[in-house]
Design a protein around this motif. Structure first.
Motif, short mmCIF file in Angstrom:
data_model
loop_
_atom_site.label_atom_id
_atom_site.label_comp_id
_atom_site.label_asym_id
_atom_site.label_seq_id
_atom_site.Cartn_x
_atom_site.Cartn_y
_atom_site.Cartn_z
N MET A 1 36.73 8.06 123.24
CA MET A 1 35.62 8.14 124.34
C MET A 1 35.22 9.76 123.88
O MET A 1 34.34 9.97 124.98
CB MET A 1 36.29 8.10 125.53
N LEU A 2 35.81 10.34 123.35
CA LEU A 2 35.38 11.93 123.35
C LEU A 2 33.88 12.21 122.72
O LEU A 2 33.50 13.09 123.54
CB LEU A 2 36.57 12.91 122.52
N SER A 3 33.62 11.85 121.60
CA SER A 3 32.32 11.98 121.53
C SER A 3 31.08 11.42 122.26
O SER A 3 30.31 12.01 122.29
CB SER A 3 32.02 11.36 119.60
N GLU A 4 31.48 10.38 122.97
CA GLU A 4 30.54 10.24 124.05
C GLU A 4 30.35 10.99 125.18
O GLU A 4 29.18 11.32 125.58
CB GLU A 4 31.14 8.81 124.46
N ILE B 1 30.71 14.35 124.68
CA ILE B 1 29.95 15.51 124.04
C ILE B 1 28.46 15.07 124.27
O ILE B 1 27.33 15.71 124.52
CB ILE B 1 30.11 15.42 122.57
N GLU B 2 28.13 13.72 123.85
CA GLU B 2 26.65 13.02 124.01
C GLU B 2 26.26 13.15 125.29
O GLU B 2 24.94 13.65 125.56
CB GLU B 2 26.80 11.66 123.43
N ASP B 3 27.04 12.92 126.46
CA ASP B 3 26.54 12.91 127.63
C ASP B 3 26.09 14.33 128.04
O ASP B 3 25.06 14.42 128.64
CB ASP B 3 27.70 12.72 128.48
N PHE B 4 26.82 15.13 127.61
CA PHE B 4 26.58 16.70 127.93
C PHE B 4 25.36 17.03 127.27
O PHE B 4 24.46 17.80 127.53
CB PHE B 4 27.77 17.72 127.79
N GLU B 5 25.35 16.52 125.91
CA GLU B 5 24.02 17.09 125.18
C GLU B 5 22.85 16.48 125.69
O GLU B 5 21.80 17.18 125.84
CB GLU B 5 24.02 16.53 123.66
N LYS B 6 22.93 15.07 126.10
CA LYS B 6 21.79 14.51 126.84
C LYS B 6 21.19 15.27 128.13
O LYS B 6 20.09 15.36 128.28
CB LYS B 6 21.85 13.15 127.32
N LYS C 1 31.04 23.63 120.44
CA LYS C 1 29.89 23.37 121.61
C LYS C 1 30.66 23.49 122.93
O LYS C 1 31.61 23.14 123.14
CB LYS C 1 29.99 22.00 121.29
N CYS C 2 29.92 24.10 123.76
CA CYS C 2 30.39 24.97 124.92
C CYS C 2 29.45 24.56 126.09
O CYS C 2 28.07 24.10 125.61
CB CYS C 2 30.33 26.53 124.85
N VAL C 3 30.06 24.62 127.02
CA VAL C 3 29.28 24.40 128.34
C VAL C 3 29.54 25.59 129.32
O VAL C 3 30.60 26.02 129.48
CB VAL C 3 29.63 23.13 129.20
N PHE C 4 28.36 26.22 129.58
CA PHE C 4 28.37 27.50 130.35
C PHE C 4 28.24 27.03 131.78
O PHE C 4 26.97 26.52 132.27
CB PHE C 4 27.53 28.39 130.09
N LEU C 5 29.29 27.26 132.74
CA LEU C 5 28.82 26.80 134.29
C LEU C 5 28.56 27.72 135.23
O LEU C 5 29.44 28.66 135.08
CB LEU C 5 30.21 25.89 134.47
N GLU D 1 33.27 21.03 138.28
CA GLU D 1 31.93 21.45 138.16
C GLU D 1 31.22 20.71 137.01
O GLU D 1 30.08 20.29 136.98
CB GLU D 1 31.93 23.12 137.93
N GLY D 2 31.91 20.73 135.57
CA GLY D 2 31.29 20.14 134.69
C GLY D 2 30.55 18.41 134.86
O GLY D 2 29.94 18.05 134.65
N ALA D 3 31.80 18.05 135.55
CA ALA D 3 31.70 16.51 135.75
C ALA D 3 30.63 16.23 136.81
O ALA D 3 29.98 15.27 136.65
CB ALA D 3 33.01 15.84 136.31
N LYS D 4 30.55 17.08 137.70
CA LYS D 4 29.38 17.04 138.70
C LYS D 4 28.12 17.21 137.98
O LYS D 4 27.10 16.24 137.86
CB LYS D 4 29.28 18.31 139.74
N GLN D 5 27.90 18.00 137.07
CA GLN D 5 26.64 18.38 136.35
C GLN D 5 26.23 17.36 135.43
O GLN D 5 24.99 17.11 135.37
CB GLN D 5 26.69 19.72 135.69
N VAL D 6 27.09 16.69 134.90
CA VAL D 6 26.78 15.80 133.67
C VAL D 6 26.58 14.48 134.60
O VAL D 6 26.11 13.49 134.02
CB VAL D 6 28.01 15.76 132.89
#
Ligand code: ARG
Length: 582
Positions: free
Chosen positions: A270-273, A275-280, A291-295, A356-361
């Protein structure tokens, strides 16, 4: 059956609104009722009048007076008294205590209501790492997690217990490479081995990995082969996991803990998905190929933005990626209403970022799902240092638990002479394991916890032995009275008269209040305190009230029975077994 507190909250809410209808427009209005701090103040107290003074433009005592007038006492309340700046002290009637205590006894759920809509609760606990021993931190996670799971199950929820085993990652490459070269029979299945040996090989492989560039290459190759799903590599990996899981299972069995293994590898597909969710959502930034997420709000020591790295420049995934996938799976596939993860406090920042990441995505909607990272402090030796064995190594959990059982057996053989060896062994296991669990659960989990066999196995004070012994005593009193509880039980009333009896019976009615508080704050020490007080109140009762041969014998034996039932259930929720004699 509602707890006294729930009933009083409703009564006082209605009374306050009758007395001051304008309160329905006051957004900050709430009814606060707590158990009385001192017995001579009554049983509960209403605390809200002071907070209403400003809004109602009246002195709090006058407010309390008007609310008091509106309380329909019915049969529940025997007395209301205004005290201090505007408290209302509440005394329950004997009739109420008697009736509810009697009902509690005839209810297999001890008066605890089943929720109208049970919640799906995921509890992620224990979660050791493959090819490493479980350590004392994992012990805390296991004991506290199991107890919370038992609590939520008893409260009528659908609980999924998950063991998020660290079974995936780059370290397996070097271990497989090492075993291929040094211990091929292990990988072919021809040689049986155990976790202790595996841990040694793991250390050796790490050492070689750091020192030998050629070996390092082979190790890295194994990782890519494994991650590409090569059957041979997967087979080797599976063998390593099985050896570890067997050792963990031995510990869980000894602890009486049930848990479903669902390691990090489960989330691999499920990991690449993720990444896709965050990219979208446009949340991914590239930083040197990673590939980083800045919160916002997360910075390192230098005050620079702290990234959550979801994919490394070598395309490998991280602990955070897996936890993000786990979050998604638990929310959308498991349909969790609540997620609880237990680890030491060292992982707080990690989980703050995950949330925080899970909320944003868009995975986590805090309105719909409650997430708790339940943390705990370190385990210390009595000398205040980090917990270690005499040899200086970190203690193996299994050794720690067997030592507790052995010590319990020594203590038991010194105490009681007429117990057969077999029975003593069972008692020693129950006492030893119970002592380890109780000592952990009874301290405030957020602090560090000092591990001491001597203290946890004491028969006095707030310990497992004291509670188990109290339970045995109650059973003995019931037996000695000669009253057949089963015969008189159905509908026969518990009629508390003596103050010690009333205090004990009221405490039984508060069992649900204690459980609610643990469920809210995830603090099992509230329950250990409750049970310790229960034992104490029982002792006062037994000191002041004759049971055997008294006029009140039937009622008092039934009260003993109710205490024993609540005690047994409470100990069960803590993960402890009870014994009939000790
Ligand atoms: N394996 C981790 C450790 O030993 C704990 C995992 C906790 N659970 C999670 N979902 N990250 O520290």
């Amino acid at each position: 059956m509602k707890t006294p507190l729930q009933l009083l909250q409703k009564i006082f809410l209605e009374a306050a609104l009758r007395a001051f209808p304008e309160l329905s427009d006051f957004s900050e209005f709430s009814v606060e009722i707590t158990q009385s701090t001192r017995e001579n103040f009554g049983h509960y107290q209403f605390n809200s009048a002071m907070k209403l003074g400003k809004f109602l433009q009246l002195p709090p005592r006058a407010i309390a007076e008007k609310i008091k007038e509106q309380v329909v006492t019915e049969s529940m309340i025997a007395g209301l008294e205004i005290a201090g700046p505007g408290f209302i002290n509440i005394t329950l009637s004997n009739a109420f205590i008697s009736e509810n205590c009697t009902r509690l006894l005839s209810d297999p759920r001890l008066g605890i209501e089943i929720p109208s809509k049970p919640q799906k609760i995921v509890i992620d606990f224990s979660s050791p790492n493959i090819a490493k021993e479980l350590h004392v931190g994992h012990l805390r996670s296991t004991i506290i997690g199991d107890s919370l799971a038992r609590l939520f199950e008893f409260l009528g929820n659908d609980v999924l217990r998950l063991n998020h085993i660290g079974d995936w990652g780059t370290s397996f490459g070097m271990l497989i490479a090492y075993l291929k070269e040094e211990e091929p029979e292990v990988l072919s299945g021809a040689k049986q081995t155990d976790l202790t040996q595996l841990v040694n090989w793991y250390r050796a492989s790490k050492k070689r990995f750091d020192e030998d560039a050629e070996f390092k290459k082979r190790g890295q190759q194994e990782v890519s082969v494994l991650q590409a799903g090569d059957p041979k590599a997967l087979h080797a990996w599976k063998i390593i996991c099985d050896i570890s899981a067997k050792a963990y299972r031995e510990i869980y069995d000894l602890l009486g803990v049930s848990i479903n293994d669902r390691g990090e590898s489960f989330y691999n597909p499920m990991l690449s998905e993720v990444i896709e969710d965050f990219e979208k959502k446009g949340l991914i930034s590239d930083s040197d190929g990673a590939k980083c997420v800045f919160l916002s709000g997360f910075t390192n020591r230098e005050g620079e933005p702290l990234p959550m790295i979801l994919q490394k420049s070598d395309l490998g995934f991280n602990y955070a990626t897996t936890d993000m996938a786990a979050m998604k799976h638990r929310i959308f596939v498991e349909k969790a209403d609540r997620i609880i993860i237990l680890t030491d406090a060292g992982q707080s920042l990690h989980f703050q970022m995950i949330v925080e990441g899970a909320k944003q995505v868009g995975y986590l909607d805090p309105e719909k799902l409650r997430f708790d990272h339940v943390t705990f402090g370190l385990v210390l030796s009595p000398d205040g240092k980090k917990f270690k064995t005499r040899s200086g190594d970190t203690e193996r959990l299994i050794d720690l638990l067997t030592t507790a059982v052995e010590r319990a057996e020594t203590i038991l053989s010194e105490r009681s002479l007429d117990i057969e060896k077999e029975e003593r062994k069972t008692l020693a296991r129950i006492l030893g394991i119970g002592a380890v669990k109780y000592a952990d659960l009874s301290c405030n989990r957020t602090g560090d916890y000092t591990f001491s066999y001597d203290r946890m196995l004491r028969f006095e004070g707030n310990t497992a032995a004291y509670l188990l012994y109290s339970y045995v005593r109650i059973e003995g009193i019931k037996r000695k009275s000669g009253v057949d509880v089963a015969k008189i039980k159905d509908g026969a009333p518990i009629l508390p008269e003596h103050p010690a009896e009333i205090a004990l019976a009221l405490h039984l009615l508060r069992f649900g209040e204690a459980l609610q508080e643990v469920a809210e704050h995830l603090t099992p020490n509230i329950l250990t305190d409750y049970l310790y007080q229960l034992a104490d109140k029982f002792n006062s009762f037994f000191r002041d009230c004759r049971v055997e041969g008294s006029l009140e014998q039937n009622s008092r034996v039934l009260l003993c029975e109710a205490v024993s039932k609540v005690m047994e259930k409470g100990l069960y929720i803590l993960g402890m077994e009870t014994v009939k004699r000790m």
